[in-house]
Design a protein around this motif. Structure first.
Motif, PDB file in Angstrom:
ATOM      1  N   LEU A 115       0.824  -1.211   0.000  1.00  0.00           N
ATOM      2  CA  LEU A 115       0.000   0.000   0.000  1.00  0.00           C
ATOM      3  C   LEU A 115       0.859   1.263   0.000  1.00  0.00           C
ATOM      4  O   LEU A 115       0.588   2.219  -0.735  1.00  0.00           O
ATOM      5  CB  LEU A 115      -0.928  -0.015   1.215  1.00  0.00           C
ATOM      6  N   LEU A 116       1.911   1.271   0.799  1.00  0.00           N
ATOM      7  CA  LEU A 116       2.774   2.454   0.874  1.00  0.00           C
ATOM      8  C   LEU A 116       3.563   2.652  -0.418  1.00  0.00           C
ATOM      9  O   LEU A 116       3.887   3.791  -0.784  1.00  0.00           O
ATOM     10  CB  LEU A 116       3.716   2.329   2.068  1.00  0.00           C
ATOM     11  N   ASP A 117       3.856   1.577  -1.115  1.00  0.00           N
ATOM     12  CA  ASP A 117       4.570   1.681  -2.392  1.00  0.00           C
ATOM     13  C   ASP A 117       3.788   2.496  -3.424  1.00  0.00           C
ATOM     14  O   ASP A 117       4.373   3.069  -4.348  1.00  0.00           O
ATOM     15  CB  ASP A 117       4.861   0.286  -2.966  1.00  0.00           C
ATOM     16  N   THR A 118       2.473   2.541  -3.283  1.00  0.00           N
ATOM     17  CA  THR A 118       1.660   3.292  -4.240  1.00  0.00           C
ATOM     18  C   THR A 118       1.855   4.792  -4.105  1.00  0.00           C
ATOM     19  O   THR A 118       1.538   5.554  -5.032  1.00  0.00           O
ATOM     20  CB  THR A 118       0.163   2.978  -4.039  1.00  0.00           C
ATOM     21  N   GLY A 119       2.327   5.249  -2.944  1.00  0.00           N
ATOM     22  CA  GLY A 119       2.456   6.679  -2.697  1.00  0.00           C
ATOM     23  C   GLY A 119       1.135   7.357  -2.367  1.00  0.00           C
ATOM     24  O   GLY A 119       1.078   8.583  -2.235  1.00  0.00           O
ATOM     25  N   ASP A 120       0.083   6.566  -2.232  1.00  0.00           N
ATOM     26  CA  ASP A 120      -1.251   7.129  -1.989  1.00  0.00           C
ATOM     27  C   ASP A 120      -1.556   7.347  -0.509  1.00  0.00           C
ATOM     28  O   ASP A 120      -2.571   7.976  -0.182  1.00  0.00           O
ATOM     29  CB  ASP A 120      -2.327   6.206  -2.569  1.00  0.00           C
ATOM     30  N   PHE A 121      -0.722   6.821   0.382  1.00  0.00           N
ATOM     31  CA  PHE A 121      -1.008   6.872   1.811  1.00  0.00           C
ATOM     32  C   PHE A 121       0.115   7.597   2.546  1.00  0.00           C
ATOM     33  O   PHE A 121       1.289   7.504   2.175  1.00  0.00           O
ATOM     34  CB  PHE A 121      -1.198   5.464   2.364  1.00  0.00           C
ATOM     35  N   VAL A 122      -0.254   8.299   3.615  1.00  0.00           N
ATOM     36  CA  VAL A 122       0.710   9.158   4.322  1.00  0.00           C
ATOM     37  C   VAL A 122       1.213   8.545   5.620  1.00  0.00           C
ATOM     38  O   VAL A 122       2.110   9.109   6.254  1.00  0.00           O
ATOM     39  CB  VAL A 122       0.102  10.554   4.605  1.00  0.00           C
ATOM     40  N   GLY A 123       0.646   7.430   6.058  1.00  0.00           N
ATOM     41  CA  GLY A 123       1.077   6.832   7.311  1.00  0.00           C
ATOM     42  C   GLY A 123       0.380   5.509   7.562  1.00  0.00           C
ATOM     43  O   GLY A 123      -0.401   5.023   6.728  1.00  0.00           O
ATOM     44  N   ILE A 124       0.663   4.934   8.719  1.00  0.00           N
ATOM     45  CA  ILE A 124       0.086   3.649   9.127  1.00  0.00           C
ATOM     46  C   ILE A 124      -0.840   3.886  10.311  1.00  0.00           C
ATOM     47  O   ILE A 124      -0.458   4.509  11.295  1.00  0.00           O
ATOM     48  CB  ILE A 124       1.194   2.652   9.501  1.00  0.00           C
ATOM     49  N   GLY A 125      -2.055   3.388  10.224  1.00  0.00           N
ATOM     50  CA  GLY A 125      -3.010   3.549  11.298  1.00  0.00           C
ATOM     51  C   GLY A 125      -4.400   3.134  10.836  1.00  0.00           C
ATOM     52  O   GLY A 125      -4.606   2.950   9.639  1.00  0.00           O
ATOM     53  N   GLU A 126      -5.313   2.909  11.721  1.00  0.00           N
ATOM     54  CA  GLU A 126      -5.324   3.240  13.127  1.00  0.00           C
ATOM     55  C   GLU A 126      -4.560   2.168  13.899  1.00  0.00           C
ATOM     56  O   GLU A 126      -4.714   0.984  13.643  1.00  0.00           O
ATOM     57  CB  GLU A 126      -6.781   3.322  13.617  1.00  0.00           C
ATOM     58  N   GLY A 127      -3.771   2.591  14.870  1.00  0.00           N
ATOM     59  CA  GLY A 127      -3.035   1.653  15.691  1.00  0.00           C
ATOM     60  C   GLY A 127      -1.969   0.898  14.908  1.00  0.00           C
ATOM     61  O   GLY A 127      -1.646   1.219  13.764  1.00  0.00           O
ATOM     62  N   MET A 128      -1.394  -0.107  15.558  1.00  0.00           N
ATOM     63  CA  MET A 128      -0.329  -0.909  14.972  1.00  0.00           C
ATOM     64  C   MET A 128      -0.818  -2.345  14.765  1.00  0.00           C
ATOM     65  O   MET A 128      -1.392  -2.927  15.674  1.00  0.00           O
ATOM     66  CB  MET A 128       0.894  -0.929  15.891  1.00  0.00           C
ATOM     67  N   PRO A 129      -0.574  -2.916  13.577  1.00  0.00           N
ATOM     68  CA  PRO A 129      -1.039  -4.290  13.313  1.00  0.00           C
ATOM     69  C   PRO A 129      -0.104  -5.327  13.924  1.00  0.00           C
ATOM     70  O   PRO A 129       0.558  -6.090  13.228  1.00  0.00           O
ATOM     71  CB  PRO A 129      -1.022  -4.356  11.785  1.00  0.00           C
ATOM     72  N   PHE A 130      -0.075  -5.372  15.254  1.00  0.00           N
ATOM     73  CA  PHE A 130       0.898  -6.228  15.931  1.00  0.00           C
ATOM     74  C   PHE A 130       0.373  -7.630  16.215  1.00  0.00           C
ATOM     75  O   PHE A 130       1.090  -8.464  16.747  1.00  0.00           O
ATOM     76  CB  PHE A 130       1.334  -5.595  17.257  1.00  0.00           C
ATOM     77  N   ARG A 131      -0.882  -7.911  15.872  1.00  0.00           N
ATOM     78  CA  ARG A 131      -1.466  -9.222  16.141  1.00  0.00           C
ATOM     79  C   ARG A 131      -2.583  -9.487  15.144  1.00  0.00           C
ATOM     80  O   ARG A 131      -3.006  -8.578  14.417  1.00  0.00           O
ATOM     81  CB  ARG A 131      -1.998  -9.303  17.562  1.00  0.00           C
ATOM     82  N   PRO A 132      -3.090 -10.708  15.089  1.00  0.00           N
ATOM     83  CA  PRO A 132      -4.137 -11.034  14.118  1.00  0.00           C
ATOM     84  C   PRO A 132      -5.435 -10.302  14.442  1.00  0.00           C
ATOM     85  O   PRO A 132      -5.608  -9.733  15.527  1.00  0.00           O
ATOM     86  CB  PRO A 132      -4.316 -12.550  14.282  1.00  0.00           C
ATOM     87  N   PRO A 133      -6.377 -10.334  13.503  1.00  0.00           N
ATOM     88  CA  PRO A 133      -7.719  -9.830  13.815  1.00  0.00           C
ATOM     89  C   PRO A 133      -8.264 -10.572  15.023  1.00  0.00           C
ATOM     90  O   PRO A 133      -7.958 -11.754  15.231  1.00  0.00           O
ATOM     91  CB  PRO A 133      -8.533 -10.148  12.557  1.00  0.00           C
ATOM     92  N   PRO A 134      -9.062  -9.909  15.846  1.00  0.00           N
ATOM     93  CA  PRO A 134      -9.522 -10.545  17.087  1.00  0.00           C
ATOM     94  C   PRO A 134     -10.458 -11.720  16.832  1.00  0.00           C
ATOM     95  O   PRO A 134     -11.487 -11.591  16.192  1.00  0.00           O
ATOM     96  CB  PRO A 134     -10.262  -9.412  17.803  1.00  0.00           C
TER      97      PRO A 134
END
Length: 343
Positions: A116-135
């Motif tokens: 996603l970031l390679d596209t240049g379309d996004f300015v950051g990562i969020g919401e929160g940090m993806p440190f674990r699987p979906p609940p």
């Protein structure tokens, strides 16, 4: 009169869930928490644009979360490039995990974010940090050493792409959320480790410990982190007025490290308790259940800021100048030198 020259909400959800059918008449927040990640959200930008005009908000940093898609965020950015920029999350990857197509790994989530970031379309990562699987009940994923290692990999990605990372440090209340569950971890003090290991990566403590409720425990911890690291910023949009002053008076924090971000679209009601401290705060009231209208968070939040007796240059930093600097945002007409310089 607008409260600032260029006002940016750094935490906005421009998508919303039509959860009625999934809830089957329930008004319970625990049921809503289970349903949101599995319901595709719809484009809620018409309400957002109305509120932007109503309250003089110039730009929003929109975030996907809980069923909200990167695709819809990107469509909104392309339709209103002067109004919106977007953060990204591994939403589509998590959907495949939830469907049982693949097994979740932190490396897989990182690869999705990098794409996603390679596209240049996004300015950051969020919401929160993806440190674990979906609940999921089958995979509570509570090993703290693994979670910290995963967070460090997200910080590696922030360093590689030179984008801000958002660390969710609030406690919404209402939802039955474990101590560690994407995107939240309730301990802001863990951010000390991340900030010290990656001094060149901007780390934003979403909610700065204040999201749902009047408890100041996590707020104090967030201040502790921000005062210790030059690369840590505090999101303040759910602060009542008095909370701003402690941060403003701290010589290691100050206005230059505060970002207005309200979680617009999350619909946490503002609970009033007149003649007490604080007289109002956001919380999900379990007894009353889920609100059915779009909660007016900007009216309440901007009123808290209006109560501050501070100079306008500091106000301008909080309301937009810091966001412009951190996210390299466009300003109207390309105007420069609108904000106090920050080293």
């Amino acid at each position: 009169m607008k409260l600032g020259r260029f006002i940016v909400d750094t935490h906005v959800h421009s998508q919303r869930h039509a959860a009625g059918a999934a809830l089957k008449g329930s008004k319970d927040y625990a049921d809503l928490g289970k349903a949101m990640g599995k319901i595709e959200a719809y484009d809620n930008s018409p309400r957002l644009l109305y509120d932007m005009e109503c309250y003089g908000v110039d730009m929003c940093i929109i975030e996907p979360a809980f069923g909200m898609t990167n695709k819809t965020s990107l469509e909104q950015v392309k339709k209103y490039p002067d109004k919106f920029v977007a953060n990204c999350s591994p939403k589509e990857y998590n959907d495949r995990v939830e469907a049982g197509e693949i097994e979740w790994t932190i490396d897989g989530a990182i690869e999705e974010l990098a794409r996603l970031l390679d596209t240049g379309d996004f300015v950051g990562i969020g919401e929160g940090m993806p440190f674990r699987p979906p609940p999921t009940a089958e995979n509570p994923y509570t090993d703290e050493q693994t979670i910290i290692r995963n967070m460090l990999k997200v910080m590696d990605l922030g360093r590689q792409y030179k984008v801000p990372i958002r660390y969710h440090s609030g406690a919404p209340g209402g939802y039955a959320i474990p101590y560690h569950q994407f995107p939240s971890t309730y301990n802001p003090l863990w951010a000390h480790t991340l900030a010290a290991a990656y001094p060149d990566v901007t780390l934003i403590l979403e909610h700065a410990g204040i999201e749902g409720g009047w408890w100041e425990h996590f707020y104090e911890a967030s201040l502790h982190v921000a005062a210790s690291h030059k690369n840590v910023y505090l999101e303040t949009g759910r602060f009542w007025a008095e909370l701003y002053y402690k941060a403003l008076n701290d010589p290691s924090v100050g206005a230059e490290k505060l970002l207005w971000g309200t979680d617009w679209g999350a619909s946490l009601p503002v609970y009033s308790q007149l003649n007490r401290y604080p007289p109002g705060y956001t919380r999900q009231n379990i007894k009353e259940g889920i609100p059915r209208h779009q909660v007016d968070i900007w009216g309440w939040s901007l009123k808290q800021i209006q109560r501050l007796d501070i100079n306008q240059d500091d106000m301008n930093l909080i309301l937009g100048g810091n966001a412009v600097r951190i996210y390299n945002l466009r300003t109207p007409g390309g105007l420069t030198r609108m904000f106090r310089f920050v080293d």
